[in-house]
Design a protein around this motif. Structure first.
Motif, PDB file in Angstrom:
ATOM      1  N   VAL A 184       4.428   5.421  -3.333  1.00 47.19           N
ATOM      2  CA  VAL A 184       5.095   4.519  -2.395  1.00 47.19           C
ATOM      3  C   VAL A 184       4.116   3.436  -1.968  1.00 47.19           C
ATOM      4  O   VAL A 184       2.905   3.664  -1.936  1.00 47.19           O
ATOM      5  CB  VAL A 184       5.636   5.298  -1.172  1.00 47.19           C
ATOM      6  N   GLN A 185       4.632   2.274  -1.655  1.00 43.70           N
ATOM      7  CA  GLN A 185       3.775   1.190  -1.179  1.00 43.70           C
ATOM      8  C   GLN A 185       3.422   1.391   0.284  1.00 43.70           C
ATOM      9  O   GLN A 185       4.178   2.015   1.043  1.00 43.70           O
ATOM     10  CB  GLN A 185       4.479  -0.154  -1.363  1.00 43.70           C
ATOM     11  N   ALA A 186       2.304   0.852   0.663  1.00 43.86           N
ATOM     12  CA  ALA A 186       1.893   0.904   2.072  1.00 43.86           C
ATOM     13  C   ALA A 186       3.000   0.324   2.944  1.00 43.86           C
ATOM     14  O   ALA A 186       3.605  -0.698   2.612  1.00 43.86           O
ATOM     15  CB  ALA A 186       0.597   0.138   2.274  1.00 43.86           C
ATOM     16  N   GLY A 187       3.252   1.006   4.058  1.00 47.69           N
ATOM     17  CA  GLY A 187       4.325   0.600   4.945  1.00 47.69           C
ATOM     18  C   GLY A 187       5.640   1.284   4.669  1.00 47.69           C
ATOM     19  O   GLY A 187       6.571   1.199   5.482  1.00 47.69           O
ATOM     20  N   GLY A 188       5.724   1.949   3.537  1.00 45.86           N
ATOM     21  CA  GLY A 188       6.962   2.624   3.151  1.00 45.86           C
ATOM     22  C   GLY A 188       7.088   4.006   3.762  1.00 45.86           C
ATOM     23  O   GLY A 188       6.269   4.430   4.580  1.00 45.86           O
TER      24      GLY A 188
END
Length: 130
Positions: free
Chosen positions: A11-15
């Motif tokens: 997952v991307q950061a912030g997700g």
């Protein structure tokens, strides 16, 4: 007793991600469940704990406000919802269980110790990209 984790991934950061821990061989209501994580070269650390009998939860400061643990006792399943994920959250996440009757008290001061927990799952990998 068997604990099976699922829901990990990239997952991307912030997700956000939701992890699941399906238990078998225990009376779920009588247990405490915790989530731990371990990154390469680091100690295994507790990130969330729930007392299934009353629903009380515990978190370390590092995840408070971002991680939420819950249980569906009729499904013998615990969940960890992780939001606003950071690259430093990258780790293998493990589910752990212990009977409440024999849980060392007070729980807020003992739950995060790895040696407290009787049963462990195999873990699920969470990778957060920047």
């Amino acid at each position: 007793v068997q604990l099976v984790e699922s829901g990990g991934g990239l997952v991307q950061a912030g997700g956000s991600l939701r992890l699941s821990c399906k238990a078998s061989g225990i009376t779920f209501d009588d247990y405490a469940i915790a989530w731990f994580r371990q990154a390469p070269g680091k100690e295994r650390e507790g990130v969330a704990c729930i007392s299934n009998s009353v629903g009380t939860t515990f978190y370390p400061n590092s995840v408070t406000g971002r991680f939420t643990i819950s249980s569906e006792n009729h499904e013998n399943t615990a969940y960890l919802v992780m939001s606003r994920l950071k690259p430093e959250d990258t780790a293998r996440y493990y589910c752990a269980a212990r009977p409440l009757e024999f849980f060392p008290r007070p729980m807020p001061e003992t739950w995060y110790a790895r040696e407290v927990w009787h049963y462990w799952g195999q873990g699920t990998q969470v990778t957060v990209s920047s």
